[in-house]
Design a protein around this motif. Structure first.
Motif: not given
Length: 136
Positions: A75, A77-80
């Motif tokens: 789960g 995302t690239p922002q994580d």
């Protein structure tokens, strides 16, 4: 650089080095100077740095992602994940340090190859010692 000005290996890193290497670095300014020189001369290709980043995404999760319990395998995302450009220099330093230590281990192994220990003073972890599996 004088041997006296070389920083000792961080206490937290000593356990990773093994007792013979740790003893050499703890008691020999020349060994610390050699280690520093070997680390400094290592070249880490950009492709190795990028590969390390791509294979170890769990090390570069953002603080917010960690608080939320995000994993790069489930789960994320690239922002994580912290951007490559933000962590590139840190990864390069880590890989250079690791390569320098490997070079130092190789040098030390070669230097000790011809050493014969006096009876009773063999290192307990030395496989050439008849009782190398005993524990302290």
């Amino acid at each position: 650089m004088s041997p006296a000005s070389v920083l000792a290996v961080a206490e937290t890193d000593v356990a990773d080095l093994g007792s013979i290497v740790a003893a050499a670095l703890a008691h020999s300014p020349a060994a610390r100077t050699l280690l520093a020189a070997l680390e400094a001369e290592q070249t880490v290709p950009e492709s190795a740095v990028r590969d390390y980043y791509d294979r170890n995404q769990d090390r570069y999760l953002t603080p917010d992602a960690l608080r939320r319990g995000v994993t790069p395998f489930d789960g994320a995302t690239p922002q994580d994940i912290r951007p490559y450009d933000e962590v590139r220099d840190h990864i390069t330093r880590e890989l250079r340090t690791a390569a320098g230590r490997q070079a130092f281990f190789g040098w030390l192994d070669q230097a000790r190859a011809g050493v014969t220990y006096s009876h009773g003073h063999e290192h307990p972890g030395d496989p050439s010692h008849p009782d190398h599996e005993h524990r302290h």
